[in-house]
Design an enzyme around this catalytic site. Structure first.
Site, PDB file in Angstrom:
ATOM      1  N   HIS A 182      52.381  37.238  43.873  1.00 24.07           N
ATOM      2  CA  HIS A 182      51.655  38.493  44.122  1.00 24.07           C
ATOM      3  C   HIS A 182      51.669  38.785  45.613  1.00 24.07           C
ATOM      4  O   HIS A 182      51.451  37.902  46.432  1.00 24.07           O
ATOM      5  CB  HIS A 182      50.204  38.381  43.645  1.00 24.07           C
ATOM      6  CG  HIS A 182      49.398  39.606  43.945  1.00 24.07           C
ATOM      7  ND1 HIS A 182      49.475  40.736  43.159  1.00 24.07           N
ATOM      8  CD2 HIS A 182      48.551  39.896  44.956  1.00 24.07           C
ATOM      9  CE1 HIS A 182      48.686  41.670  43.687  1.00 24.07           C
ATOM     10  NE2 HIS A 182      48.118  41.192  44.769  1.00 24.07           N
ATOM     11  N   ASP A 185      37.571  44.321  35.834  1.00 23.71           N
ATOM     12  CA  ASP A 185      38.068  44.528  37.192  1.00 23.71           C
ATOM     13  C   ASP A 185      38.380  46.004  37.428  1.00 23.71           C
ATOM     14  O   ASP A 185      38.085  46.538  38.496  1.00 23.71           O
ATOM     15  CB  ASP A 185      39.317  43.680  37.453  1.00 23.71           C
ATOM     16  CG  ASP A 185      39.944  44.036  38.793  1.00 23.71           C
ATOM     17  OD1 ASP A 185      39.281  43.814  39.824  1.00 23.71           O
ATOM     18  OD2 ASP A 185      41.063  44.572  38.809  1.00 23.71           O
ATOM     19  N   ARG A 212      33.619  49.910  43.407  1.00 19.33           N
ATOM     20  CA  ARG A 212      33.618  49.425  44.797  1.00 19.33           C
ATOM     21  C   ARG A 212      34.236  50.451  45.731  1.00 19.33           C
ATOM     22  O   ARG A 212      33.813  50.622  46.872  1.00 19.33           O
ATOM     23  CB  ARG A 212      34.382  48.098  44.882  1.00 19.33           C
ATOM     24  CG  ARG A 212      33.613  46.928  44.268  1.00 19.33           C
ATOM     25  CD  ARG A 212      34.522  45.734  44.016  1.00 19.33           C
ATOM     26  NE  ARG A 212      35.249  45.357  45.210  1.00 19.33           N
ATOM     27  CZ  ARG A 212      36.480  44.833  45.213  1.00 19.33           C
ATOM     28  NH1 ARG A 212      37.132  44.614  44.087  1.00 19.33           N
ATOM     29  NH2 ARG A 212      37.061  44.532  46.345  1.00 19.33           N
ATOM     30  N   SER A 272      39.229  39.749  42.139  1.00 16.08           N
ATOM     31  CA  SER A 272      39.931  40.884  41.530  1.00 16.08           C
ATOM     32  C   SER A 272      41.423  40.575  41.378  1.00 16.08           C
ATOM     33  O   SER A 272      42.000  40.715  40.287  1.00 16.08           O
ATOM     34  CB  SER A 272      39.713  42.121  42.419  1.00 16.08           C
ATOM     35  OG  SER A 272      40.552  43.183  42.064  1.00 16.08           O
ATOM     36  N   LYS A 287      43.655  39.326  37.648  1.00 17.07           N
ATOM     37  CA  LYS A 287      44.807  40.037  37.066  1.00 17.07           C
ATOM     38  C   LYS A 287      45.997  39.101  36.850  1.00 17.07           C
ATOM     39  O   LYS A 287      46.698  39.199  35.849  1.00 17.07           O
ATOM     40  CB  LYS A 287      45.205  41.212  37.967  1.00 17.07           C
ATOM     41  CG  LYS A 287      44.190  42.371  37.841  1.00 17.07           C
ATOM     42  CD  LYS A 287      44.544  43.543  38.724  1.00 17.07           C
ATOM     43  CE  LYS A 287      44.044  43.360  40.121  1.00 17.07           C
ATOM     44  NZ  LYS A 287      43.287  44.470  40.698  1.00 17.07           N
TER      45      LYS A 287
HETATM   46  N1  URA Z   1      43.551  44.737  45.439  1.00 15.08           N
HETATM   47  C1  URA Z   1      42.981  44.404  44.280  1.00 15.08           C
HETATM   48  O1  URA Z   1      43.639  44.253  43.262  1.00 15.08           O
HETATM   49  N2  URA Z   1      41.650  44.238  44.254  1.00 15.08           N
HETATM   50  C2  URA Z   1      40.870  44.399  45.331  1.00 15.08           C
HETATM   51  O2  URA Z   1      39.691  44.232  45.226  1.00 15.08           O
HETATM   52  C3  URA Z   1      41.489  44.766  46.540  1.00 15.08           C
HETATM   53  C4  URA Z   1      42.840  44.921  46.574  1.00 15.08           C
END
Ligand code: URA
Ligand code: CA
Length: 431
Positions: free
Chosen positions: A82, A161, A168, A183, A187
């Protein structure tokens, strides 16, 4: 359990239990807990932070809020990579065949998404015939036979999320290390990763502009991964200028081919070796990072990584002859140079401004409905630290029209020239 008491506990610096965190995540996902209470809790987390245990619990509660992908029909350790988001980041296109050539399964689920250029799938679709319409069974069979396949992302992954990130975004609570780390990690874990390699970018053009923040985020994600049984490593890399030279879909495929051939930009190769070594080590194909790096260099030098890219393209319906003849990739009708207005050294190249210029050319989507032009983009001719003479080209613009005045001005504004400059160190740290 009452949400107001959990907000109060976090506000006063307390540690929430596993059950309390689960109560918040599940309650928010199914709508029992309203936005205003979760906003207050997120702001309390912003100021009070979370312990390592709370972070791991939040991550797993978000993973379990929706569907998860089961990759157990694919043999071996599934290592996912990632990146926290770069400009012209061609690493995935290079790493997928490179790591697969080492025998580590690359079972990639990718999206299209918004951004300066398309996502990995858009880029690969610049190859004539290439498609990702595989059934789940075909996908597993391809990875088991060839170590590599790509499929579009499907399923309702991490709905908690999605909802929390959107909240947020409008409550000034994005910039919280525990919330960002959980977060991102939720994923990756929901998508089936056994092990995770992170590329945390830093510098202008990165999500984490400050290097200390990037290190803290990397350490937070590595700690979460290791606590929940997914071996995780991270590279902290500079994004004060675009990575490599090409920004655009077909242009990046060409750059990936050059790199697999050993003729690509040095910075792109350096980062691919750093990330690829971690992937190969975590995937169990080498006993140390050094051994992994030596293996990857052999696979590049012997042409085996390039052969794997051809095999991968052919497996997914694409024309593998583009690898030997990249002129078969889509090409834009106009090539326009950007002559330097003064002599000196390139001292800055604001990565996100250059990315935006590529998007205006049509290389990326501004909204979900936008169409991408796979042929257009920008190829840099200079990077930070390079000497330049007035009149010499700084970049080549590949465009669908000759009317690119706005793009030229944006590029001039993004590229600084000074009497002296040094090239930045790319790999800033390893966690
Ligand atoms: N990228 C994400 O996937 N989540 C966040 O909280 C910030 C950046
Ligand atoms: Ca690039």
């Amino acid at each position: 359990m009452r949400m107001v008491e959990l907000i109060e506990k976090k506000r006063d610096g307390g540690e929430l239990t596993t059950e309390e965190i689960r109560f918040i995540v599940d309650g928010y996902t199914d709508g029992r807990i309203p936005d205003y209470q979760v906003s207050a809790w997120a702001m309390a987390v912003f100021f009070r932070d979370m312990t390592d245990r709370e972070r791991a619990d939040l991550t797993m509660a978000m993973v379990e809020s929706g569907e998860t992908i089961d990759l157990s029909d694919i043999e071996g350790v599934k290592v996912d990579k990632h990146s926290t988001g770069g400009v012209g980041d061609t690493t995935t296109l290079v790493l997928a065949p490179l790591v697969a050539a080492a025998g580590v399964p690359v079972a990639k689920m990718s999206g299209r998404g918004l951004g300066h250029t398309g996502g990995t799938i858009d880029k690969l679709e610049a190859i004539p015939g290439f498609h990702v319409e595989l059934t789940r069974e075909e996908f597993a069979a391809r990875v088991n036979e060839s170590s590599i396949a790509v499929i579009g992302q499907s399923g309702n992954l991490t709905p908690a999320d999605k909802k929390l990130y959107a909240l947020r975004d409008v409550t000034a609570t994005v910039e919280s290390i525990p919330l960002i780390a959980s977060s991102i990690m939720s994923k990756k874990i929901a998508a089936g990763a056994d092990a995770i390699v992170l590329d945390v970018k830093t510098g202008a053009g990165a999500f984490m502009k400050d290097e200390q923040d990037a290190r803290r985020l990397a350490a937070a994600m590595v700690a979460i991964g290791n606590q929940v049984g997914r071996k995780t490593m991270a590279v902290i890399s500079d994004m004060s200028q675009p990575l490599g030279l090409a920004i655009g879909n077909a242009l990046e495929v060409r750059e990936a081919i050059d790199t697999l051939r050993g003729e690509g930009p040095d910075d792109l190769l350096e980062l691919c070796l750093a990330l690829g070594s971690q992937m190969v080590y975590l995937g169990g194909a080498a006993g140390s990072i050094e051994e992994a790096e030596a293996l990857l260099k052999d696979l590049l030098a012997s042409g085996k990584a390039l052969d794997k890219f051809k095999e991968f393209i052919a497996n997914q319906g694409g024309d593998p002859s583009v690898v030997d003849d990249p002129d078969r990739l889509p090409a834009a009708p106009y090539r326009i140079e950007l002559p330097a207005r003064e002599s000196g050294f390139v001292s800055g190249m604001t990565a996100d401004a250059i990315g935006t210029a590529a998007m205006i050319l049509g290389a990326g989507r501004a909204t979900k409905e936008s169409e991408i032009d796979l042929s257009v983009g920008i190829v840099l001719r200079k990077k930070v630290g390079d000497a330049v003479q007035a009149g010499e080209s700084l970049a080549t613009i590949h465009a669908a029209t000759e009317q690119v005045g706005d793009v030229l001005e944006r590029l001039y504004a993004a590229i600084d020239i000074a009497p002296s400059a040094q090239s930045p160190v790319l790999v800033r740290g390893i966690v």
